[in-house]
Design a protein around this motif. Structure first.
Motif, PDB file in Angstrom:
ATOM      1  N   TRP A   1       0.833  -1.200   0.000  1.00 37.68           N
ATOM      2  CA  TRP A   1       0.000   0.000   0.000  1.00 37.68           C
ATOM      3  C   TRP A   1       0.873   1.258   0.000  1.00 37.68           C
ATOM      4  O   TRP A   1       0.575   2.238  -0.698  1.00 37.68           O
ATOM      5  N   SER A   2       1.955   1.238   0.748  1.00 41.02           N
ATOM      6  CA  SER A   2       2.863   2.381   0.752  1.00 41.02           C
ATOM      7  C   SER A   2       3.509   2.575  -0.616  1.00 41.02           C
ATOM      8  O   SER A   2       3.685   3.722  -1.082  1.00 41.02           O
ATOM      9  N   LEU A   3       3.830   1.480  -1.299  1.00 44.60           N
ATOM     10  CA  LEU A   3       4.407   1.584  -2.640  1.00 44.60           C
ATOM     11  C   LEU A   3       3.401   2.178  -3.628  1.00 44.60           C
ATOM     12  O   LEU A   3       3.755   3.044  -4.460  1.00 44.60           O
ATOM     13  N   VAL A   4       2.138   1.757  -3.519  1.00 48.14           N
ATOM     14  CA  VAL A   4       1.096   2.302  -4.392  1.00 48.14           C
ATOM     15  C   VAL A   4       0.922   3.797  -4.160  1.00 48.14           C
ATOM     16  O   VAL A   4       0.816   4.602  -5.108  1.00 48.14           O
ATOM     17  N   VAL A   5       0.885   4.203  -2.884  1.00 50.06           N
ATOM     18  CA  VAL A   5       0.726   5.625  -2.565  1.00 50.06           C
ATOM     19  C   VAL A   5       1.912   6.425  -3.089  1.00 50.06           C
ATOM     20  O   VAL A   5       1.752   7.541  -3.647  1.00 50.06           O
ATOM     21  N   THR A   6       3.103   5.886  -2.941  1.00 48.64           N
ATOM     22  CA  THR A   6       4.293   6.593  -3.428  1.00 48.64           C
ATOM     23  C   THR A   6       4.276   6.756  -4.943  1.00 48.64           C
ATOM     24  O   THR A   6       4.576   7.838  -5.484  1.00 48.64           O
ATOM     25  N   LEU A   7       3.908   5.704  -5.662  1.00 44.40           N
ATOM     26  CA  LEU A   7       3.846   5.782  -7.118  1.00 44.40           C
ATOM     27  C   LEU A   7       2.763   6.748  -7.589  1.00 44.40           C
ATOM     28  O   LEU A   7       2.967   7.526  -8.544  1.00 44.40           O
ATOM     29  N   LEU A   8       1.609   6.721  -6.919  1.00 44.29           N
ATOM     30  CA  LEU A   8       0.547   7.659  -7.280  1.00 44.29           C
ATOM     31  C   LEU A   8       0.971   9.102  -6.994  1.00 44.29           C
ATOM     32  O   LEU A   8       0.655  10.024  -7.772  1.00 44.29           O
ATOM     33  N   ALA A   9       1.664   9.309  -5.891  1.00 46.70           N
ATOM     34  CA  ALA A   9       2.126  10.669  -5.558  1.00 46.70           C
ATOM     35  C   ALA A   9       3.123  11.169  -6.594  1.00 46.70           C
ATOM     36  O   ALA A   9       3.116  12.347  -6.968  1.00 46.70           O
TER      37      ALA A   9
ATOM     38  N   SER B   1      11.649   6.453  -1.294  1.00 44.34           N
ATOM     39  CA  SER B   1      11.731   5.112  -0.688  1.00 44.34           C
ATOM     40  C   SER B   1      11.727   5.187   0.837  1.00 44.34           C
ATOM     41  O   SER B   1      11.403   4.201   1.512  1.00 44.34           O
ATOM     42  N   THR B   2      12.064   6.314   1.374  1.00 42.43           N
ATOM     43  CA  THR B   2      12.043   6.470   2.840  1.00 42.43           C
ATOM     44  C   THR B   2      10.637   6.256   3.393  1.00 42.43           C
ATOM     45  O   THR B   2      10.462   5.660   4.466  1.00 42.43           O
ATOM     46  N   ALA B   3       9.641   6.729   2.688  1.00 40.84           N
ATOM     47  CA  ALA B   3       8.261   6.541   3.123  1.00 40.84           C
ATOM     48  C   ALA B   3       7.893   5.066   3.140  1.00 40.84           C
ATOM     49  O   ALA B   3       7.201   4.591   4.063  1.00 40.84           O
ATOM     50  N   ILE B   4       8.354   4.310   2.153  1.00 40.82           N
ATOM     51  CA  ILE B   4       8.040   2.870   2.090  1.00 40.82           C
ATOM     52  C   ILE B   4       8.724   2.126   3.229  1.00 40.82           C
ATOM     53  O   ILE B   4       8.109   1.305   3.912  1.00 40.82           O
ATOM     54  N   ILE B   5      10.014   2.433   3.434  1.00 38.23           N
ATOM     55  CA  ILE B   5      10.755   1.745   4.502  1.00 38.23           C
ATOM     56  C   ILE B   5      10.171   2.074   5.872  1.00 38.23           C
ATOM     57  O   ILE B   5      10.005   1.194   6.737  1.00 38.23           O
ATOM     58  N   THR B   6       9.848   3.332   6.082  1.00 36.17           N
ATOM     59  CA  THR B   6       9.279   3.740   7.374  1.00 36.17           C
ATOM     60  C   THR B   6       7.938   3.058   7.620  1.00 36.17           C
ATOM     61  O   THR B   6       7.646   2.612   8.746  1.00 36.17           O
TER      62      THR B   6
ATOM     63  N   LEU C   1       8.615  -0.659   8.605  1.00 35.88           N
ATOM     64  CA  LEU C   1       9.096  -0.815   9.984  1.00 35.88           C
ATOM     65  C   LEU C   1       7.997  -0.519  11.000  1.00 35.88           C
ATOM     66  O   LEU C   1       7.845  -1.231  12.007  1.00 35.88           O
ATOM     67  N   ALA C   2       7.230   0.540  10.759  1.00 41.31           N
ATOM     68  CA  ALA C   2       6.157   0.891  11.691  1.00 41.31           C
ATOM     69  C   ALA C   2       5.095  -0.199  11.726  1.00 41.31           C
ATOM     70  O   ALA C   2       4.559  -0.539  12.801  1.00 41.31           O
ATOM     71  N   ALA C   3       4.779  -0.757  10.565  1.00 38.86           N
ATOM     72  CA  ALA C   3       3.781  -1.834  10.520  1.00 38.86           C
ATOM     73  C   ALA C   3       4.267  -3.058  11.282  1.00 38.86           C
ATOM     74  O   ALA C   3       3.503  -3.693  12.019  1.00 38.86           O
ATOM     75  N   TYR C   4       5.550  -3.380  11.132  1.00 38.10           N
ATOM     76  CA  TYR C   4       6.076  -4.545  11.853  1.00 38.10           C
ATOM     77  C   TYR C   4       6.011  -4.333  13.364  1.00 38.10           C
ATOM     78  O   TYR C   4       5.634  -5.241  14.118  1.00 38.10           O
ATOM     79  N   VAL C   5       6.361  -3.142  13.821  1.00 34.73           N
ATOM     80  CA  VAL C   5       6.378  -2.871  15.263  1.00 34.73           C
ATOM     81  C   VAL C   5       4.967  -2.915  15.842  1.00 34.73           C
ATOM     82  O   VAL C   5       4.695  -3.628  16.828  1.00 34.73           O
ATOM     83  N   PHE C   6       4.050  -2.167  15.245  1.00 37.54           N
ATOM     84  CA  PHE C   6       2.721  -2.043  15.832  1.00 37.54           C
ATOM     85  C   PHE C   6       1.893  -3.321  15.642  1.00 37.54           C
ATOM     86  O   PHE C   6       1.199  -3.759  16.567  1.00 37.54           O
ATOM     87  N   VAL C   7       1.944  -3.892  14.464  1.00 37.14           N
ATOM     88  CA  VAL C   7       1.211  -5.143  14.247  1.00 37.14           C
ATOM     89  C   VAL C   7       1.816  -6.272  15.088  1.00 37.14           C
ATOM     90  O   VAL C   7       1.096  -7.139  15.600  1.00 37.14           O
TER      91      VAL C   7
END
Length: 405
Positions: free
Chosen positions: A137-145, A358-363, A366-372
């Motif tokens: 989802w982050s990759l899709v948002v980045t590409l659309l942006a 790519s920073t947005a995708i990596i962040t 990592l955030a998804a792994y921590v919280f989930v």
């Protein structure tokens, strides 16, 4: 001349009296009957000792068979939740000095060990699909942006939706929900472990009372009660781990007489055999003490037994409550919805803040792994009985109860 004849007459009468009394002591019917009674008592006492020895030998043989069927090692657990607990998990076994030494390594060694075993983590594998979805989802948002970067209307929409204030408004309640969830799950885990600790303690105490107070007056009742007692841990383990009823019945067949097995199967229509076992021990001990005519038993002994049984019932009741009443599902559903919204808005907020990089995708990953991961850990701990070392705890109930005899 008178005195010698008189003296001879007294001597003859004395000898006759002594001779008649010696015959009475040797061949008296009263003494003969008393000796026969003593002989019968000695014979009956020796017969009772042989019978009691036979009871203990049968108990020892069945105990060995039970130990072979259910060995006290974690790897022999037939209901081990392999899909939840990682291989070699430390909390699913009783800790020793070596376990504590490994756990207390310096930070650099501890971190290296945990990172090295990261790929074997069952929790990481379970959250991986959700993390991959968040990354996609982050990759899709980045590409659309990037595609709409120079178009004013889509760019304005992204800037409005992806403001940092929107994510921060959800971050605070999300962190609070995760913290409360984790605290509640850990509290359930600690309470269940304390309940099983008391189960082991009071089983040992009850077995000691049976061996010292009930066995001298009624060995059959004491041995039958301890047969029930050594399997109470295995029965409760099977109930809370969802083991098949056939496994439960195999334990009952092994440790109980055919009459007792038929009784418990007839009286207990549901697989909650633990309640029937404690009730049966209470009946056996009460009848043994009340029907005893010896002065060795007092009503206080029955009070001691009842006190131990009450503690065992309390521990079993706590486990049944924890097993049957989870954290309210409404709380879990609300946490899942807030988490989903946060994961949907996070990449949009990052893209609007730092740009479609790519920073947005990596962040986001990592955030998804921590919280989930925190959410999943809370879910795993909530069902506390799949993490407890029940194989060793049930074996401790078995061994400690038998050792008293």
């Amino acid at each position: 001349m008178k005195y010698p004849s008189f003296f001879i007459l007294v001597v003859l009468l004395s000898w006759r009296f002594a001779h008649s009394h010696s015959h009475a002591f040797v061949g008296s019917p009263t003494i003969t009957r008393s000796r026969s009674r003593v002989g019968r008592r000695i014979h009956s006492s020796s017969g009772e000792e042989e019978k009691n020895e036979l009871l203990l030998n049968e108990l020892r043989d069945d105990f060995k068979a039970l130990t072979e069927l259910r060995p006290p090692i974690p790897t022999a657990d037939i209901s081990f939740p392999a899909e939840v607990v990682s291989d070699g998990s430390s909390y699913t076994r009783i800790w020793t000095a070596q376990t504590w030494a490994t756990h207390s390594h310096p930070p650099h060694r501890r971190y290296f060990r945990h990172v090295r075993k990261w790929t074997r983590s069952k929790t990481a594998r379970k959250v991986l699909p959700t993390v991959c979805l968040a990354t996609c989802w982050s990759l899709v948002v980045t590409l659309l942006a990037r595609y709409f970067e120079y178009r004013p209307i889509p760019r304005r929409i992204i800037s409005v939706v992806g403001t940092s204030s929107a994510v921060s408004l959800l971050s605070a309640p999300l962190a609070l929900l995760l913290t409360l969830r984790a605290n509640s799950s850990v509290a359930r885990l600690l309470e269940s472990r304390q309940a099983w600790g008391k189960l082991v303690l009071h089983s040992r105490g009850l077995a000691s009372i049976l061996a010292n107070y009930v066995y001298p007056i009624n060995p059959q009742a004491a041995v039958l009660s301890v047969r029930y007692l050594v399997i109470i841990g295995w029965i409760l383990k099977g109930q809370f781990r969802g083991e098949s009823e056939a496994n439960q019945e195999s334990l009952l067949k092994l440790m109980l007489t055919p009459q007792e097995y038929k009784w418990i199967m007839k009286e207990q229509s549901s697989p909650k055999y633990g309640v029937a076992i404690l009730s049966r021990i209470r009946q056996i001990c009460t009848l043994a003490i009340i029907s005893s005519s010896t002065a060795k038993v007092s009503p206080n002994h029955l009070y001691f037994i009842e006190d131990r049984l009450k503690e065992l019932e309390t521990s079993a009741g706590i486990c049944e409550r924890l097993y049957g009443s989870p954290i309210p599902p409404t709380y879990t559903r609300h946490l899942s919805r807030v988490m989903s919204l946060w994961l949907l808005l996070l990449p949009v907020s990052l893209v609007s803040t730092i740009g479609p990089t790519s920073t947005a995708i990596i962040t986001t990953t990592l955030a998804a792994y921590v919280f989930v991961g925190l959410d999943e850990v809370g879910m795993e701990i909530e069902n506390c009985f799949q993490l407890l070392p029940l194989q060793q705890l049930a074996a401790a109930v078995q061994k400690d109860s038998y050792d008293q005899f």
